[in-house]
Design an enzyme around this catalytic site. Structure first.
Site, PDB file in Angstrom:
ATOM      1  N   GLY A  11       0.841  -1.201   0.000  1.00 42.53           N
ATOM      2  CA  GLY A  11       0.000   0.000   0.000  1.00 42.53           C
ATOM      3  C   GLY A  11       0.874   1.249   0.000  1.00 42.53           C
ATOM      4  O   GLY A  11       1.868   1.302   0.713  1.00 42.53           O
ATOM      5  N   ARG A  21      13.383  10.330  -3.061  1.00 39.38           N
ATOM      6  CA  ARG A  21      14.225  11.495  -3.402  1.00 39.38           C
ATOM      7  C   ARG A  21      15.503  11.514  -2.564  1.00 39.38           C
ATOM      8  O   ARG A  21      16.605  11.744  -3.077  1.00 39.38           O
ATOM      9  CB  ARG A  21      13.404  12.765  -3.162  1.00 39.38           C
ATOM     10  N   ARG A  72       1.386  -5.256  -5.373  1.00 36.11           N
ATOM     11  CA  ARG A  72       1.571  -6.451  -4.546  1.00 36.11           C
ATOM     12  C   ARG A  72       1.769  -7.573  -5.567  1.00 36.11           C
ATOM     13  O   ARG A  72       0.854  -7.894  -6.313  1.00 36.11           O
ATOM     14  CB  ARG A  72       0.342  -6.701  -3.675  1.00 36.11           C
ATOM     15  N   GLY A 102       5.701  -1.869   3.823  1.00 33.76           N
ATOM     16  CA  GLY A 102       5.265  -2.338   5.138  1.00 33.76           C
ATOM     17  C   GLY A 102       5.740  -3.759   5.421  1.00 33.76           C
ATOM     18  O   GLY A 102       6.653  -4.269   4.755  1.00 33.76           O
ATOM     19  N   ASP A 103       5.094  -4.369   6.380  1.00 31.85           N
ATOM     20  CA  ASP A 103       5.459  -5.710   6.849  1.00 31.85           C
ATOM     21  C   ASP A 103       5.556  -6.754   5.736  1.00 31.85           C
ATOM     22  O   ASP A 103       6.523  -7.517   5.675  1.00 31.85           O
ATOM     23  CB  ASP A 103       4.373  -6.175   7.833  1.00 31.85           C
ATOM     24  N   SER A 105       5.987  -6.317   2.534  1.00 35.09           N
ATOM     25  CA  SER A 105       7.106  -6.011   1.638  1.00 35.09           C
ATOM     26  C   SER A 105       8.428  -6.409   2.281  1.00 35.09           C
ATOM     27  O   SER A 105       9.357  -6.856   1.608  1.00 35.09           O
ATOM     28  CB  SER A 105       7.137  -4.513   1.333  1.00 35.09           C
ATOM     29  N   THR A 125       4.238   2.764   5.689  1.00 35.65           N
ATOM     30  CA  THR A 125       2.862   2.274   5.787  1.00 35.65           C
ATOM     31  C   THR A 125       2.069   3.206   6.695  1.00 35.65           C
ATOM     32  O   THR A 125       2.591   3.665   7.713  1.00 35.65           O
ATOM     33  CB  THR A 125       2.779   0.836   6.340  1.00 35.65           C
ATOM     34  N   ILE A 126       0.814   3.446   6.317  1.00 41.35           N
ATOM     35  CA  ILE A 126      -0.020   4.308   7.159  1.00 41.35           C
ATOM     36  C   ILE A 126      -0.444   3.581   8.438  1.00 41.35           C
ATOM     37  O   ILE A 126      -0.990   4.186   9.339  1.00 41.35           O
ATOM     38  CB  ILE A 126      -1.274   4.821   6.409  1.00 41.35           C
ATOM     39  N   ASP A 127      -0.209   2.265   8.503  1.00 40.97           N
ATOM     40  CA  ASP A 127      -0.752   1.461   9.604  1.00 40.97           C
ATOM     41  C   ASP A 127       0.038   1.516  10.915  1.00 40.97           C
ATOM     42  O   ASP A 127      -0.487   1.121  11.966  1.00 40.97           O
ATOM     43  CB  ASP A 127      -0.855  -0.010   9.193  1.00 40.97           C
ATOM     44  N   ASP A 129       2.197  -0.427  11.961  1.00 37.84           N
ATOM     45  CA  ASP A 129       2.171  -1.753  12.591  1.00 37.84           C
ATOM     46  C   ASP A 129       3.463  -2.548  12.388  1.00 37.84           C
ATOM     47  O   ASP A 129       3.422  -3.757  12.226  1.00 37.84           O
ATOM     48  CB  ASP A 129       0.970  -2.553  12.051  1.00 37.84           C
ATOM     49  N   ARG A 162     -27.138  12.922  16.088  1.00 33.15           N
ATOM     50  CA  ARG A 162     -26.994  11.546  15.626  1.00 33.15           C
ATOM     51  C   ARG A 162     -25.787  10.863  16.269  1.00 33.15           C
ATOM     52  O   ARG A 162     -24.929  11.514  16.866  1.00 33.15           O
ATOM     53  CB  ARG A 162     -26.735  11.540  14.116  1.00 33.15           C
ATOM     54  N   ARG A 171      -6.384  -2.976   8.614  1.00 34.46           N
ATOM     55  CA  ARG A 171      -7.004  -4.299   8.507  1.00 34.46           C
ATOM     56  C   ARG A 171      -6.694  -5.142   9.729  1.00 34.46           C
ATOM     57  O   ARG A 171      -7.525  -5.863  10.233  1.00 34.46           O
ATOM     58  CB  ARG A 171      -6.482  -4.981   7.237  1.00 34.46           C
ATOM     59  N   GLN A 252      -7.587   8.164   3.086  1.00 38.58           N
ATOM     60  CA  GLN A 252      -6.527   8.260   4.096  1.00 38.58           C
ATOM     61  C   GLN A 252      -5.145   7.960   3.536  1.00 38.58           C
ATOM     62  O   GLN A 252      -4.140   8.184   4.195  1.00 38.58           O
ATOM     63  CB  GLN A 252      -6.798   7.269   5.237  1.00 38.58           C
ATOM     64  N   ARG A 253      -5.087   7.404   2.333  1.00 40.54           N
ATOM     65  CA  ARG A 253      -3.779   7.029   1.796  1.00 40.54           C
ATOM     66  C   ARG A 253      -3.168   8.117   0.902  1.00 40.54           C
ATOM     67  O   ARG A 253      -1.981   8.036   0.566  1.00 40.54           O
ATOM     68  CB  ARG A 253      -3.907   5.714   1.024  1.00 40.54           C
TER      69      ARG A 253
HETATM   70  O1  F6P Z   1      -1.542  -1.365   4.705  1.00 36.89           O
HETATM   71  C1  F6P Z   1      -2.140  -0.166   4.367  1.00 36.89           C
HETATM   72  C2  F6P Z   1      -3.607  -0.331   4.095  1.00 36.89           C
HETATM   73  O2  F6P Z   1      -4.138   0.926   3.732  1.00 36.89           O
HETATM   74  C3  F6P Z   1      -4.419  -0.946   5.228  1.00 36.89           C
HETATM   75  O3  F6P Z   1      -4.753  -0.047   6.252  1.00 36.89           O
HETATM   76  C4  F6P Z   1      -5.612  -1.477   4.476  1.00 36.89           C
HETATM   77  O4  F6P Z   1      -6.209  -2.512   5.176  1.00 36.89           O
HETATM   78  C5  F6P Z   1      -5.009  -1.944   3.174  1.00 36.89           C
HETATM   79  O5  F6P Z   1      -3.813  -1.228   2.997  1.00 36.89           O
HETATM   80  C6  F6P Z   1      -5.891  -1.763   1.976  1.00 36.89           C
HETATM   81  O6  F6P Z   1      -5.266  -2.319   0.868  1.00 36.89           O
HETATM   82  P1  F6P Z   1      -5.693  -2.036  -0.639  1.00 36.89           P
HETATM   83  O7  F6P Z   1      -5.198  -0.658  -1.005  1.00 36.89           O
HETATM   84  O8  F6P Z   1      -4.999  -3.091  -1.404  1.00 36.89           O
HETATM   85  O9  F6P Z   1      -7.176  -2.085  -0.703  1.00 36.89           O
END
Ligand code: F6P
Length: 322
Positions: A11, A21, A72, A102-103, A105, A125-127, A129, A162, A171, A252-253
């Site tokens: 991702g 860069r 991927r 990320g992990d 990769s 990675t944005i996660d 983790d 609400r 994930r 968010q990405r």
């Molecule tokens: O690992 C980054 C991430 O944005 C996770 O938070 C998310 O679950 C996943 O990638 C989504 O993957 P894709 O872009 O393949 O839908």
């Protein structure tokens, strides 16, 4: 001095361009030829690589995404794919491969290193983790994007009295949800590492919150818990509070990286080249205790990380009324 390959994989994350860069400019300055490999590991398998110059990486720093593209790769996941990738690297004279990802990769990189390619990993990675590092490129931007979106949701939620269920990415990791929980003052946070599927208790709490005078409520739900539409329906049916679900998803990405992401992506990119220059092999670059550092890839994989109990407890304390 030799050839370095750089690729982005998995991702994308805001700040990856800044890291590329920095690899290119520091690499050239230290006397290396730096090759940009397109589409992650697929790019090695299809020999999609070009020598990059100082100028090739101008005007990239401030943009989200990755100009090298990412993927991927199913072929690379197989052992044969890794063997082939290592052979191509040797044939092209690429002794060291810098992998920004990320992990998943890094697992690929670790396995590739067993076939004789020197690998250096930069956490992107944005996660957030990845166990061996407290910082990953892209998390800061992503969490700020999610925070701003949730602020907006709170306003409309408030006007309509609400409940809002908002799903943030992750994930299998709840770091974005935890940070938004605190930064947005969410009434409830559901993290994959913590949520015990006790929906009854959750519904009861939401009902109680309303009785305590909360006119609106924010439930931050991590992607790993998911089912946000169903959850909104459950809340509405059980409590009578009008409820809406919003899934922030890939919003968010993207986006221009924050100063923090640009700064550490740049520093990590440069540091990765200097690790190569100092002759250290198969290392992952991280940030811990206020400093950049590098760690052996196998050692890094033996480390684990989990949601900080104190942060989780405080997120919950701050979101309640009693
Ligand atoms: O690992 C980054 C991430 O944005 C996770 O938070 C998310 O679950 C996943 O990638 C989504 O993957 P894709 O872009 O393949 O839908």
């Amino acid at each position: 001095k030799g050839k370095i390959g750089v690729l982005t994989s998995g991702g994308d994350a805001p700040g990856m361009n800044a890291a590329i860069r920095a690899v290119v400019r520091t690499g050239i300055t230290r006397g290396y030829d730096v090759y940009g490999i397109r589409r992650g590991y697929n790019g090695i398998l299809h020999r999609e690589m070009d020598l990059l110059t100082f100028k090739d990486v101008s005007e990239k720093l401030q943009h989200g995404g990755t100009f090298l593209f990412t993927a991927r790769s199913a072929e690379f996941r197989e052992i044969e794919g890794k063997k082939k990738a290592a052979e191509i690297c040797k044939e092209m004279g690429i002794e060291t491969l810098i992998v920004i990802g990320g992990d998943g990769s890094f697992t690929g990189a670790k396995n590739l290193s067993k076939f004789g390619v020197n690998i250096i990993g930069i956490p992107g990675t944005i996660d957030l983790d990845i166990a061996y590092t407290d910082y990953t490129i892209g998390f800061d931007t992503a969490v700020n994007t999610a925070m701003e979106a949730i602020d907006r949701l709170r306003e409309t939620s408030n006007s309509h009295e609400r409940c809002s269920v908002v799903e943030v990415m992750g994930r299998s990791a709840g770091y974005i949800a935890l940070w938004c929980g605190i930064a947005n003052g969410a009434e409830e946070i559901l993290l994959p590492e913590k949520f015990d599927n006790n929906y009854d208790a959750l519904l009861e709490q939401i009902h109680k919150n309303r009785e305590l005078g909360m006119t609106h409520q924010i439930v931050v739900n991590a992607e790993g818990v998911g089912h946000s539409d169903e959850l909104a329906k459950k809340i509405e049916d059980a409590t009578g509070i009008e409820t809406r679900a919003t899934i922030l998803g890939h919003l968010q990405r993207g986006g221009s990286p924050t100063a923090r992401d640009r700064f550490y992506a740049s520093m990590m990119g440069a540091y990765a080249v200097d690790v190569i220059d100092q002759g250290r092999k198969n290392r992952l670059i991280g940030y811990k205790n206020g400093k950049l550092y590098d760690v052996d890839v196998d050692e890094a994989f033996a480390m684990t990380k989990s949601i900080d109990e104190y942060e989780y407890e405080i997120a919950r304390v701050l979101g309640t009324r009693e």
